[in-house]
Design a protein around this motif. Structure first.
Motif, PDB file in Angstrom:
ATOM      1  N   VAL A   1      -2.494  -4.107 -19.053  1.00  0.00           N
ATOM      2  CA  VAL A   1      -3.735  -4.290 -18.272  1.00  0.00           C
ATOM      3  C   VAL A   1      -4.571  -3.008 -18.266  1.00  0.00           C
ATOM      4  O   VAL A   1      -5.533  -2.891 -17.507  1.00  0.00           O
ATOM      5  N   GLY A   2      -4.185  -2.054 -19.103  1.00  0.00           N
ATOM      6  CA  GLY A   2      -5.003  -0.850 -19.283  1.00  0.00           C
ATOM      7  C   GLY A   2      -4.831   0.193 -18.198  1.00  0.00           C
ATOM      8  O   GLY A   2      -5.703   1.042 -18.006  1.00  0.00           O
ATOM      9  N   LEU A   3      -3.705   0.152 -17.475  1.00  0.00           N
ATOM     10  CA  LEU A   3      -3.561   1.072 -16.349  1.00  0.00           C
ATOM     11  C   LEU A   3      -2.297   1.926 -16.425  1.00  0.00           C
ATOM     12  O   LEU A   3      -1.819   2.419 -15.397  1.00  0.00           O
ATOM     13  N   ALA A   4      -1.767   2.124 -17.629  1.00  0.00           N
ATOM     14  CA  ALA A   4      -0.518   2.886 -17.753  1.00  0.00           C
ATOM     15  C   ALA A   4      -0.668   4.286 -17.147  1.00  0.00           C
ATOM     16  O   ALA A   4       0.238   4.784 -16.486  1.00  0.00           O
ATOM     17  N   GLU A   5      -1.829   4.879 -17.346  1.00  0.00           N
ATOM     18  CA  GLU A   5      -1.977   6.260 -16.849  1.00  0.00           C
ATOM     19  C   GLU A   5      -2.082   6.330 -15.321  1.00  0.00           C
ATOM     20  O   GLU A   5      -2.015   7.399 -14.734  1.00  0.00           O
ATOM     21  N   LYS A   6      -2.238   5.194 -14.690  1.00  0.00           N
ATOM     22  CA  LYS A   6      -2.364   5.182 -13.219  1.00  0.00           C
ATOM     23  C   LYS A   6      -1.039   4.818 -12.543  1.00  0.00           C
ATOM     24  O   LYS A   6      -1.033   4.452 -11.373  1.00  0.00           O
ATOM     25  N   TRP A   7       0.075   4.883 -13.268  1.00  0.00           N
ATOM     26  CA  TRP A   7       1.324   4.348 -12.719  1.00  0.00           C
ATOM     27  C   TRP A   7       1.759   5.008 -11.426  1.00  0.00           C
ATOM     28  O   TRP A   7       2.383   4.400 -10.583  1.00  0.00           O
TER      29      TRP A   7
ATOM     30  N   SER B   1       0.816  -1.217   0.000  1.00  0.00           N
ATOM     31  CA  SER B   1       0.000   0.000   0.000  1.00  0.00           C
ATOM     32  C   SER B   1       0.858   1.279   0.000  1.00  0.00           C
ATOM     33  O   SER B   1       0.383   2.339  -0.385  1.00  0.00           O
ATOM     34  N   HIS B   2       2.127   1.168   0.427  1.00  0.00           N
ATOM     35  CA  HIS B   2       2.963   2.374   0.487  1.00  0.00           C
ATOM     36  C   HIS B   2       3.719   2.600  -0.822  1.00  0.00           C
ATOM     37  O   HIS B   2       4.513   3.535  -0.934  1.00  0.00           O
ATOM     38  N   LEU B   3       3.506   1.728  -1.796  1.00  0.00           N
ATOM     39  CA  LEU B   3       4.190   1.879  -3.088  1.00  0.00           C
ATOM     40  C   LEU B   3       3.188   2.214  -4.183  1.00  0.00           C
ATOM     41  O   LEU B   3       2.044   1.740  -4.154  1.00  0.00           O
ATOM     42  N   SER B   4       3.645   2.993  -5.161  1.00  0.00           N
ATOM     43  CA  SER B   4       2.781   3.308  -6.309  1.00  0.00           C
ATOM     44  C   SER B   4       2.552   2.035  -7.126  1.00  0.00           C
ATOM     45  O   SER B   4       3.241   1.017  -6.913  1.00  0.00           O
TER      46      SER B   4
END
Lengths: 111, 363
Positions: free
Chosen positions: B124-130, B90-93
Motif C-alpha cells: 500500500v506504499g507505506l513501508a517507510e512509515k512502519w 492509536s497506541h500501536l505503530s
C-alpha cells in the motif's frame, strides 16, 4: 510565481516557474520592466517550469514585447509546452511570436 | 460464495433492511450505491455480523453464518472489513496494527507476522512509515494502513464501508488506487461508496439500494447508463455542484481555486480537466471587474457524472447586460480562450440577475 534571470551570450534568459495569472502577472510586469529599464534588450522567456498561464499572463507578455520593441530589443519564447502551449494556440500567440524548442535554439536565433 | 436471502434488520420500530436477497460470487467486485440512510452500511455490517440480522439467512461457502454454532471470529477474519473511520489502534505503530491480528487470532509467530506486515505495508506504499503511529499519518495513509491490516488477516472477502468518505479530498485518490489494485488482483470485494466514477470503473456489478431494498442491480453500464427504475434514474442523473460567492474586486483567486480543486478531486476529475476548468473560470471572472465594485457574483460549477459534463454558471446582479458583450475587455484574448474551452455559451436574464452559462468542452 518565481522569476529568475541569467545571462547567456547576448541574451537574458528569464525563467518563470509556477503560474502567470491575474494574481502573479502584476509582479511579473514589475520585474520585467525593471529588467528592460536596466538595459536588457534581448529576452528569452524559458517556460519549461511554467505550469499555468491565463489571458492576464499573456497580457503581461504582450507588455514585455512592446517595451522591448520600443527599445529596439527582441523577445523569444522557449520550452512552451503542455497547458501553456494550449493557451498560446487558443490566443493566437503562436503566430505572433517566435517560439523555440529550447533555450539554446533561441540563443542561436538571436545571435 | 455469499448467499443472502430475505435479510431484514430492524432497530426498534425502524426497519432499515426490508428484504435483501443477493449473491456475491468469488472474485466479484460489487459496488453498493444509493442515497444516505438506505441501509447500505447496515447491510455490510450484517454480512460481517457486526449487526445481527432480524430475519433471513446468510450463507458463506455453504455455511449458515447465522447458526449459533458458527465461529463468528472466524467469519470476520475471512470477511474482513475496512471502515470509514479507519479504526486503527492509536497506541500501536502502523506495523504493530498489522501484526496484532495474525499473532493473536491466526497463531502466527511474531517474526512471520512482522515480515508479512511489512510486505502489506509495502503493497500500500507505506513501508517507510512502519514505525509511525496513526496520529502521525494523514487520513489517506491511515486508511491504507487499515487496508493493509485487513489483508494481513488473509481474508477471502473484503467489505469496504465508505472507505473514502472521511478523507480529505486530496487523499481520496491514493486510497482508491490501492483498492483498484486489489480489484485487479481478483480479491472478492463489496464496497459501499459515494465515488460513482470509481464504482463505475472497478465494479463487475452494482447494487443500487433505496428504501431498505436492493432496488435495482446490474452491470455498471446498465446502472449508470441505462437505469430502468425511477429512483435509480433520479440518483444517477443527479448533478453535483459547487458554489462560490464573490462580492469584492479583491477576491482571493487562490482560495477559490483551492476549493474548486477540492471539489474536482472529490469528483475524481482528471488533472487536465481541473486545470482547464480553473482556466475557464479565471477567464470568465476576468470579464467582471467592471461590475465587481457594485455587483455580487455567484459562481456555480455543476458536474453531471452521467453526461460527464461540467457546466459553469455565473450570475451577477446589476442592470440587464451580457457581460461577454460589454466591450469593456482590454482585448479578445480572454474571450478567445473562453470560446475555445466551451461547447456552449448562453446568456439569460433571470429575475434581477444576468446569468452566463458555459458548458465546458470535453478536453
Amino acid at each position: 510565481m518565481e522569476f529568475q534571470t541569467r545571462k547567456e551570450a547576448n541574451a537574458t534568459i528569464v525563467t518563470i516557474t509556477g503560474r502567470l495569472d491575474a494574481v502573479t502577472t502584476p509582479d511579473y510586469e514589475t520585474r520585467v520592466r525593471a529588467l528592460i529599464a536596466g538595459g536588457d534588450k534581448c529576452l528569452i522567456m524559458d517556460f519549461a517550469q511554467l505550469d499555468y498561464i491565463s489571458s492576464a499572463g499573456l497580457r503581461g507578455l504582450l507588455v514585455t514585447a512592446k517595451l522591448l520593441k520600443a527599445s529596439g530589443g527582441a523577445i523569444r519564447f522557449a520550452n512552451v509546452g503542455g497547458n501553456v502551449k494550449s493557451v498560446f494556440d487558443m490566443s493566437g500567440f503562436v503566430s505572433m511570436f517566435p517560439i523555440d524548442d529550447s533555450v539554446a535554439i533561441a540563443i542561436g536565433a538571436l545571435a | 460464495m455469499i448467499k443472502v436471502e430475505h435479510l431484514s434488520k430492524t432497530f426498534g420500530p425502524v426497519t432499515v433492511l426490508k428484504d435483501i436477497t443477493v449473491e456475491i460470487n468469488r472474485g466479484e467486485v460489487v459496488a453498493i450505491i444509493g442515497p444516505s440512510g438506505t441501509g447500505k452500511s447496515t447491510f455490510l455490517r450484517c454480512l460481517n455480523l457486526l449487526e445481527m440480522p432480524s430475519s433471513g439467512s446468510i450463507h458463506v461457502n455453504g455455511v449458515d453464518i447465522l447458526d449459533r454454532k458458527t465461529d463468528v471470529a472466524k467469519i470476520r477474519q475471512k470477511m474482513n472489513m475496512v471502515f470509514q473511520s479507519f479504526n486503527l489502534f492509536s497506541h500501536l505503530s502502523a506495523l504493530d496494527n498489522l501484526t496484532l491480528g495474525p499473532v493473536r487470532l491466526l497463531g502466527m509467530s511474531r517474526a512471520e507476522a512482522r515480515s508479512r506486515g511489512m510486505e502489506f505495508l509495502r503493497m500500500v506504499g507505506l513501508a517507510e512509515k512502519w514505525r509511525h503511529f496513526p496520529d502521525e499519518l494523514s487520513g489517506g495513509q491511515k486508511q491504507r494502513v487499515a487496508i493493509a491490516r485487513c489483508l494481513a488477516m488473509n481474508p477471502d472477502v473484503i467489505l469496504f464501508d465508505e472507505p473514502t468518505s472521511a478523507l480529505d479530498p486530496t487523499t481520496v485518490s491514493e486510497v482508491l488506487a490501492v483498492i483498484r489494485r486489489l480489484t485487479s488482483e481478483g480479491m472478492t470485494i463489496a464496497i459501499v461508496t459515494h465515488e460513482m466514477a470509481f464504482a463505475r470503473d472497478v465494479a463487475n456489478r452494482v447494487l443500487y439500494m433505496d428504501q431498505g431494498l436492493i432496488y435495482e442491480e446490474g452491470t455498471p453500464q446498465q446502472i449508470f447508463e441505462n437505469p430502468q427504475k425511477e429512483r435509480t434514474k433520479a440518483f444517477i442523473d443527479r448533478v453535483r455542484s459547487f458554489s462560490y460567492r464573490i462580492s469584492s474586486p479583491d477576491y482571493d483567486l487562490y482560495a477559490m481555486n483551492a476549493e474548486i480543486e477540492a471539489f474536482c478531486q472529490k469528483q475524481i476529475l482528471p488533472i487536465h480537466t481541473r486545470q482547464t476548468l480553473l482556466l475557464l473560470i479565471e477567464e470568465l471572472l476576468q470579464i467582471y471587474p467592471p461590475y465587481l465594485g457594485s455587483a455580487v457574483l455567484d459562481l456555480t460549477i455543476a458536474h453531471s457524472e452521467k453526461k460527464a459534463s461540467l457546466e459553469v454558471m455565473v450570475e451577477s446582479t446589476g442592470a440587464p447586460a451580457n457581460p461577454l458583450e460589454s466591450g469593456e475587455q482590454p482585448d479578445d484574448m480572454g474571450l478567445s480562450i473562453i470560446r475555445n474551452l466551451s461547447d456552449r455559451i448562453e446568456y439569460s436574464r433571470v429575475g434581477n440577475k444576468n446569468r452566463l452559462t458555459v458548458l465546458m468542452k470535453r478536453m
